[in-house]
Design an enzyme around this catalytic site. Structure first.
Site, mmCIF file in Angstrom:
data_model
loop_
_atom_site.group_PDB
_atom_site.id
_atom_site.type_symbol
_atom_site.label_atom_id
_atom_site.label_comp_id
_atom_site.label_asym_id
_atom_site.label_seq_id
_atom_site.Cartn_x
_atom_site.Cartn_y
_atom_site.Cartn_z
ATOM 1 C CD GLU A 160 -8.992 -2.583 -0.057
ATOM 2 O OE1 GLU A 160 -9.711 -2.637 0.955
ATOM 3 O OE2 GLU A 160 -8.107 -3.425 -0.319
ATOM 4 C CG ASP B 70 -1.743 -1.248 1.359
ATOM 5 O OD1 ASP B 70 -2.286 -1.708 0.339
ATOM 6 O OD2 ASP B 70 -1.839 -1.782 2.479
#
Length: 402
Positions: A296, A111
């Protein structure tokens, strides 16, 4: 991958004026307790209002793929737009899998978020190597080394807020977003604030520091949403072309009531909380079959007059994870999925396993993305740098997957 595709408009592109209740950042909540819910004093909008229908098309001034009128395309091309360069491949240099000061690193780094300052790149990631905010630096986007302090030791630049619940001193933080806001730097992160119905309830924390190397100290109130069991995660900070800061994040959804979605709200000029009088708007809702159960990891960027919203979807734990994108009329939308609703980066399309969690950035007049992919599923999510090309109609093609 380079073939142009017709644009499929979503049948029901919705916006929800949702306001997240701000939970006080006072004491730490004991593990096992539900997240505290309070009323947001900034806006009187209901927490879960009835949805209102958004236009299913972008304004005519916004490039929208092949359905855009040719005259409008010609007018846009006649404008003074910055030039773009076809991105050259950026391959990651070899490195070790241990986090060691002064040593090139090529291990777990999921991420990722990215900023540039003082001729140096700073990349931040989900917690790894027992660090709350693992930070790598690079001068060429190829070779990455851990952030160090003045004495040459490994540095963890973030001190999380007291509300963060963790069995390891606040190290259960992930998917950070960092940007220069005002006269300092804001680092936003996801973290557990307790449990709700046996599930970890997540909130977003804000912190401020004097540089991209920190130190980052907690500011403002935690951002929570008590009616969503899993809460809110994956913050991204976007600075629009006028200098206004925005916070984007993932809303985890409410079981049997509304699906996961990506939201945005204006930040204060100091980057310490939401701007007074601002409201939350939903940009995308779970829609496409490839997205599975969730969307997301938003990343918003403006490139050559077009506002892009990238996002990840499906299960991060395997090769189904992928990256899609939408074109937006601005920070608050509306946003419309592109690429015929299909992912831009996927295992099948680029040969990387589960490409996602990315952040878009501009480098040498090219639009790129720093993202993670599995070396083998379940082992390590490692860094890659993809390069995109903006077509005349504003849509994107992948020039190099990284």
């Amino acid at each position: 991958m380079g073939r142009r595709r017709g644009l499929r408009w979503p049948a029901a592109l919705l916006v929800f004026l949702v306001v997240l209740p701000a939970c006080t950042a006072g004491g730490q909540q004991p593990p096992g307790s539900p997240s505290q819910q309070t009323t947001d004093t900034i806006s009187g909008a209901p927490l879960i209002p009835e949805p209102t229908t958004l236009p299913s098309e972008l304004p005519p001034s916004v490039p929208v793929g092949e359905m855009q009128d040719l005259a409008q395309q010609a007018e846009r091309l006649a404008q003074e737009l910055p030039a773009q360069r076809r991105p050259t491949p950026i391959r990651q240099a070899p490195g070790g899998t241990r986090w060691q000061a002064g040593q090139p690193y090529r291990g777990y780094f999921a991420d990722p978020d990215l900023v540039r300052h003082g001729g140096r790149w700073y990349a931040y990631a989900t917690n790894t190597s027992h660090l709350r905010l693992p930070t790598l630096t690079s001068t060429d986007l190829r070779t990455w080394t851990p952030l160090t302090d003045a004495a040459g030791g490994v540095l963890d630049p973030l001190q999380p807020a007291a509300w963060v619940v963790s069995r390891r001193g606040g190290q259960s933080l992930w998917a950070p977003g960092v940007a220069k806001v005002g006269d300092g730097w804001t680092a936003a992160y996801s973290a557990p604030a307790g449990t709700d119905g046996g599930e970890r309830h997540n909130c977003i924390g804000l912190s401020r520091g004097p540089s991209p190397a920190g130190p980052f100290r907690a500011v403002g109130e935690r951002i929570c949403y008590g009616q969503a069991q899993l809460g809110v995660i994956d913050p991204d900070i976007y600075i629009d072309p006028t200098g206004v800061p925005w916070l984007l994040w993932k809303f985890s959804g409410v079981v049997n009531r509304r699906p996961a979605g990506i939201f945005v709200r204006q930040l204060s000029p100091e980057g310490t909380g939401f701007a007074k009088g601002s409201q939350t708007r939903e940009l995308l809702t779970l829609s496409e079959p490839w997205e599975g159960d969730t969307i997301e990891n938003p990343s918003m960027i403006e490139f050559r007059g077009v506002t892009y919203l990238f996002y990840s979807a499906n299960s991060w734990e395997d090769e189904r994870y992928a990256t899609g994108y939408a074109i937006c009329a601005g920070p608050t939308g509306p946003c419309v999925r592109q690429n015929n609703g299909d992912p831009l980066l996927s295992t099948a399309a680029i040969g990387r396993l589960g490409p996602g969690g990315g952040t878009a950035f501009v480098h040498r007049k090219s639009l790129r993305m720093l993202y993670h992919a599995w070396d083998r599923v379940g082992n390590q999510r490692q860094l890659h740098v993809a390069g995109f090309w903006q077509r005349e109609d504003g849509t994107l093609e992948v020039v190099d997957p990284g």
